[in-house]
Design a protein around this motif. Structure first.
Motif, short mmCIF file in Angstrom:
data_model
loop_
_atom_site.label_atom_id
_atom_site.label_comp_id
_atom_site.label_asym_id
_atom_site.label_seq_id
_atom_site.Cartn_x
_atom_site.Cartn_y
_atom_site.Cartn_z
N THR A 29 37.02 42.72 51.32
CA THR A 29 36.94 42.10 50.00
C THR A 29 38.08 42.61 49.11
O THR A 29 38.69 41.84 48.37
CB THR A 29 35.57 42.40 49.35
OG1 THR A 29 34.54 41.89 50.20
CG2 THR A 29 35.46 41.77 47.98
N ALA A 30 38.37 43.91 49.21
CA ALA A 30 39.44 44.51 48.39
C ALA A 30 40.78 43.83 48.66
O ALA A 30 41.59 43.66 47.74
CB ALA A 30 39.54 46.00 48.67
N GLU A 31 41.01 43.41 49.90
CA GLU A 31 42.27 42.74 50.24
C GLU A 31 42.43 41.42 49.48
O GLU A 31 43.54 40.97 49.24
CB GLU A 31 42.34 42.49 51.75
CG GLU A 31 42.48 43.76 52.56
CD GLU A 31 42.32 43.52 54.06
OE1 GLU A 31 42.28 42.35 54.50
OE2 GLU A 31 42.24 44.53 54.80
N LEU A 32 41.32 40.81 49.10
CA LEU A 32 41.35 39.52 48.42
C LEU A 32 41.45 39.62 46.91
O LEU A 32 41.67 38.63 46.23
CB LEU A 32 40.07 38.72 48.77
CG LEU A 32 39.79 38.50 50.26
CD1 LEU A 32 38.42 37.88 50.45
CD2 LEU A 32 40.89 37.65 50.89
N ILE A 33 41.29 40.83 46.39
CA ILE A 33 41.27 41.04 44.94
C ILE A 33 42.66 41.44 44.46
O ILE A 33 43.26 42.38 44.97
CB ILE A 33 40.27 42.17 44.57
CG1 ILE A 33 38.87 41.86 45.10
CG2 ILE A 33 40.25 42.40 43.06
CD1 ILE A 33 38.27 40.58 44.62
N ASP A 34 43.15 40.71 43.47
CA ASP A 34 44.46 41.01 42.89
C ASP A 34 44.27 41.93 41.68
O ASP A 34 44.16 41.47 40.55
CB ASP A 34 45.17 39.71 42.48
CG ASP A 34 46.57 39.97 41.99
OD1 ASP A 34 47.17 40.99 42.37
OD2 ASP A 34 47.08 39.14 41.20
N ALA A 35 44.17 43.21 41.98
CA ALA A 35 44.03 44.21 40.93
C ALA A 35 44.80 45.45 41.37
O ALA A 35 44.84 45.77 42.56
CB ALA A 35 42.56 44.56 40.70
N GLU A 36 45.39 46.11 40.41
CA GLU A 36 46.18 47.29 40.74
C GLU A 36 45.31 48.44 41.23
O GLU A 36 45.65 49.11 42.20
CB GLU A 36 46.99 47.73 39.51
CG GLU A 36 48.07 48.72 39.85
CD GLU A 36 48.99 48.95 38.67
OE1 GLU A 36 49.29 50.13 38.40
OE2 GLU A 36 49.41 47.96 38.04
N ASN A 37 44.18 48.65 40.57
CA ASN A 37 43.28 49.74 40.95
C ASN A 37 41.96 49.17 41.42
O ASN A 37 41.31 48.41 40.69
CB ASN A 37 43.03 50.68 39.76
CG ASN A 37 44.28 51.41 39.36
OD1 ASN A 37 45.01 51.92 40.20
ND2 ASN A 37 44.55 51.47 38.07
N LYS A 38 41.56 49.56 42.62
CA LYS A 38 40.29 49.14 43.19
C LYS A 38 39.54 50.37 43.66
O LYS A 38 40.14 51.28 44.23
CB LYS A 38 40.51 48.20 44.37
CG LYS A 38 41.26 46.95 44.02
CD LYS A 38 41.64 46.18 45.26
CE LYS A 38 43.10 45.80 45.17
NZ LYS A 38 43.59 45.05 46.29
N VAL A 39 38.23 50.40 43.41
CA VAL A 39 37.39 51.49 43.86
C VAL A 39 36.28 50.89 44.72
O VAL A 39 35.54 50.02 44.26
CB VAL A 39 36.77 52.27 42.67
CG1 VAL A 39 35.81 53.34 43.19
CG2 VAL A 39 37.86 52.90 41.82
N LEU A 40 36.21 51.36 45.96
CA LEU A 40 35.18 50.88 46.87
C LEU A 40 33.96 51.79 46.75
O LEU A 40 34.06 53.00 46.94
CB LEU A 40 35.70 50.88 48.31
CG LEU A 40 37.06 50.18 48.53
CD1 LEU A 40 37.37 50.08 50.01
CD2 LEU A 40 37.09 48.81 47.89
N VAL A 41 32.83 51.19 46.40
CA VAL A 41 31.60 51.93 46.14
C VAL A 41 30.58 51.56 47.22
O VAL A 41 29.80 50.62 47.06
CB VAL A 41 31.04 51.64 44.74
CG1 VAL A 41 29.84 52.53 44.44
CG2 VAL A 41 32.12 51.79 43.67
#
Length: 117
Positions: A29-41
């Protein structure tokens, strides 16, 4: 802007800037999100071999991940809310327990060892 990615839809409603993947493959899912900072919870399931593999893969891919402190016994954010933790307390726990790279690898290993005892 930091985007948090959680497993369950219900969990996502309790956190700011949060989306649910609908499954445990948060890195996909993170690969599909265009955001500079991602946190996987990920859910707090240190004995779930599948979750451990996914967390390890996310660390290898250099994502920021939450490694829950041993004071958290609930399985997910919804359970944390039901046990009396506030949204801001959970946000603070997430913020202070987000790691990446070598630090994430080290915390991850100790998390598994601690939870096995």
């Amino acid at each position: 802007l930091t985007v948090k990615i959680v497993e369950g839809e219900l969990d996502s409603v309790f956190l700011k800037n949060c989306i649910a993947s609908g499954d445990s493959a948060l890195h996909q899912t993170a690969e599909l999100i265009d955001a500079e900072n991602k946190v996987l919870v990920y859910d707090n399931e240190p004995r779930n071999k599948e979750i451990l593999k996914l967390m390890e893969k996310s660390i290898d891919l250099n994502y920021n991940i939450v490694i829950w402190p041993d004071t958290i016994t609930q399985k997910d954010i919804n359970e944390m809310i039901m046990s009396g933790l506030t949204k801001s307390e959970i946000e603070s726990i997430i913020s202070s327990n987000t790691f990446s790279g070598l630090e994430a690898q080290t915390k991850f290993v100790f998390w598994i060892i601690l939870m096995d005892t």
